[in-house]
Design a protein around this motif. Structure first.
Motif, short mmCIF file in Angstrom:
data_model
loop_
_atom_site.label_atom_id
_atom_site.label_comp_id
_atom_site.label_asym_id
_atom_site.label_seq_id
_atom_site.Cartn_x
_atom_site.Cartn_y
_atom_site.Cartn_z
N ARG A 1 0.82 -1.21 0.00
CA ARG A 1 0.00 0.00 0.00
C ARG A 1 0.85 1.25 0.00
NH1 ARG A 1 -2.32 3.83 3.33
NH2 ARG A 1 -0.99 3.25 5.09
N ARG A 2 1.94 1.23 0.75
CA ARG A 2 2.75 2.42 0.94
C ARG A 2 3.71 2.69 -0.22
NH1 ARG A 2 4.73 4.19 6.03
NH2 ARG A 2 3.14 4.06 7.65
N THR A 3 4.01 1.68 -1.01
CA THR A 3 5.08 1.80 -1.99
C THR A 3 4.88 2.97 -2.94
OG1 THR A 3 5.57 -0.56 -1.87
CG2 THR A 3 6.32 0.61 -3.84
N ASP A 4 3.64 3.22 -3.36
CA ASP A 4 3.38 4.28 -4.33
C ASP A 4 2.73 5.52 -3.71
OD1 ASP A 4 4.35 2.72 -6.49
OD2 ASP A 4 2.47 1.62 -6.54
N LEU A 5 2.77 5.62 -2.37
CA LEU A 5 2.17 6.77 -1.70
C LEU A 5 3.24 7.74 -1.25
CD1 LEU A 5 -0.53 5.07 0.57
CD2 LEU A 5 -0.88 6.21 -1.62
N GLY B 1 4.13 11.03 1.42
CA GLY B 1 3.70 11.71 2.63
C GLY B 1 3.16 10.84 3.74
N VAL B 2 3.33 9.52 3.64
CA VAL B 2 2.86 8.66 4.72
C VAL B 2 3.84 8.74 5.89
CG1 VAL B 2 1.59 7.05 3.27
CG2 VAL B 2 4.02 6.67 3.67
N PRO B 3 3.36 8.63 7.12
CA PRO B 3 4.29 8.65 8.26
C PRO B 3 5.18 7.42 8.24
CG PRO B 3 2.08 8.06 8.99
CD PRO B 3 1.95 8.47 7.56
N ARG B 4 6.35 7.57 8.80
CA ARG B 4 7.22 6.40 8.92
C ARG B 4 6.54 5.33 9.76
NH1 ARG B 4 12.11 7.92 7.12
NH2 ARG B 4 12.85 10.04 7.52
N LEU B 5 6.83 4.08 9.46
CA LEU B 5 6.40 2.96 10.28
C LEU B 5 7.65 2.25 10.78
CD1 LEU B 5 4.30 1.06 11.49
CD2 LEU B 5 4.27 -0.18 9.31
N MET B 6 7.85 2.26 12.09
CA MET B 6 8.99 1.61 12.69
C MET B 6 8.57 0.21 13.14
SD MET B 6 10.46 4.45 12.18
CE MET B 6 12.13 3.92 12.56
N ALA B 7 9.13 -0.81 12.53
CA ALA B 7 8.87 -2.19 12.93
C ALA B 7 9.94 -2.58 13.94
CB ALA B 7 8.89 -3.12 11.72
N VAL B 8 9.56 -2.64 15.20
CA VAL B 8 10.50 -2.83 16.30
C VAL B 8 10.45 -4.30 16.71
CG1 VAL B 8 11.18 -2.06 18.60
CG2 VAL B 8 10.04 -0.47 17.02
N PHE B 9 11.57 -5.00 16.55
CA PHE B 9 11.60 -6.45 16.70
C PHE B 9 12.60 -6.80 17.79
CE2 PHE B 9 11.13 -10.32 13.67
CZ PHE B 9 10.81 -11.13 14.74
N GLN C 1 11.68 2.51 0.50
CA GLN C 1 10.79 3.21 -0.41
C GLN C 1 9.41 3.42 0.22
OE1 GLN C 1 10.35 1.33 -4.23
NE2 GLN C 1 8.69 2.67 -4.88
N ALA C 2 8.98 2.45 1.03
CA ALA C 2 7.66 2.52 1.65
C ALA C 2 7.69 3.22 3.01
CB ALA C 2 7.09 1.12 1.81
N ARG C 3 8.87 3.71 3.43
CA ARG C 3 9.04 4.37 4.73
C ARG C 3 8.71 3.42 5.89
NH1 ARG C 3 9.62 9.89 4.93
NH2 ARG C 3 8.29 10.14 6.76
#
Length: 218
Positions: free
Chosen positions: A100-104, A106-114, A155-157
């Motif tokens: 979903r994010r790849t072509d958008l 201005g989306v907020p960053r999404l931090m995947a914390v593992f 690219q997808a932030r």
């Protein structure tokens, strides 16, 4: 209410030579924290995540101990998952978010914390073996999505923050770490090293981390 800070580097700590060390996910999209047992890697993940949230990011926090990141559980821009089934489902669902994010813009960053990546990836592989049917892929789809995010997340932030040891079980990664940075805890009793700009290939089975041949600061 105070407005979020502008997007920028997040402070890690003070290096062995007294220099402030920070990471900027605009230049190094994923962050790996390596410490010895009790070296504070969970605290570093918590500290970095809090700073990125303050900058307006969202977070997916994978907390296999179920208690290490309870601070984030009720925050409005955080999704917290603890048990292996929840972590599996969250990672599988991340595939749709990546697409979903790849072509958008201005989306907020999404931090995947593992947190505790070594143990958790072993548990994910075993979990998938329990439920896998004939014709399903052998590799856990959760692990496959993590691989995709490490390759395409910039690219997808979507940025992965995770901790582990330089060698151990769970998966196999090839790291390309540009200038791993080290700093000492108060009193110099422990040393923590952080690598960024991760490029990786994940294979089901074992993690034998290989680092670029650079002398780490002492």
């Amino acid at each position: 209410m105070r407005a979020p800070a502008a997007s920028g580097p997040a402070l890690i700590g003070i290096s062995t030579d007294g220099t402030a060390i920070a990471v900027d996910v605009d230049h190094a999209p994923h962050i790996l924290v390596c410490t010895s047992t009790g070296g504070g890697s969970t605290t570093i993940l918590r500290n970095l995540t809090a700073q990125f949230l303050h900058q307006g990011a969202h977070a997916l926090v994978l907390d296999p101990t179920r208690i290490s990141h309870l601070w984030a559980k009720d925050l409005p821009t955080v999704t917290h998952r603890g048990n292996v089934a929840g972590i599996h489902d969250a990672l599988v669902g991340l595939a749709a978010e990546l697409k979903r994010r790849t072509d958008l813009d201005g989306v907020p960053r999404l931090m995947a914390v593992f947190d505790r990546v070594d143990d958790t990836l072993r548990h994910l592989a075993r979990y998938w073996e329990t439920f896998r049917h004939e014709g399903d892929p052998k590799k856990s789809p959760a692990i496959s999505v993590l691989e995709d995010v490490l390759y395409e997340g910039r690219q997808a932030r979507i940025h992965v923050l995770y901790n582990g040891q330089a060698s151990g079980g769970g998966l196999s990664l090839l790291f390309n770490l540009q200038r791993p940075r080290c700093y000492s805890t108060a009193g110099g009793s422990a040393r923590t090293c952080v690598g960024a700009s991760v490029s990786s290939t994940i294979r089901s089975g074992r993690w034998t981390g290989r680092f670029s041949r650079q002398r780490w600061p002492r």
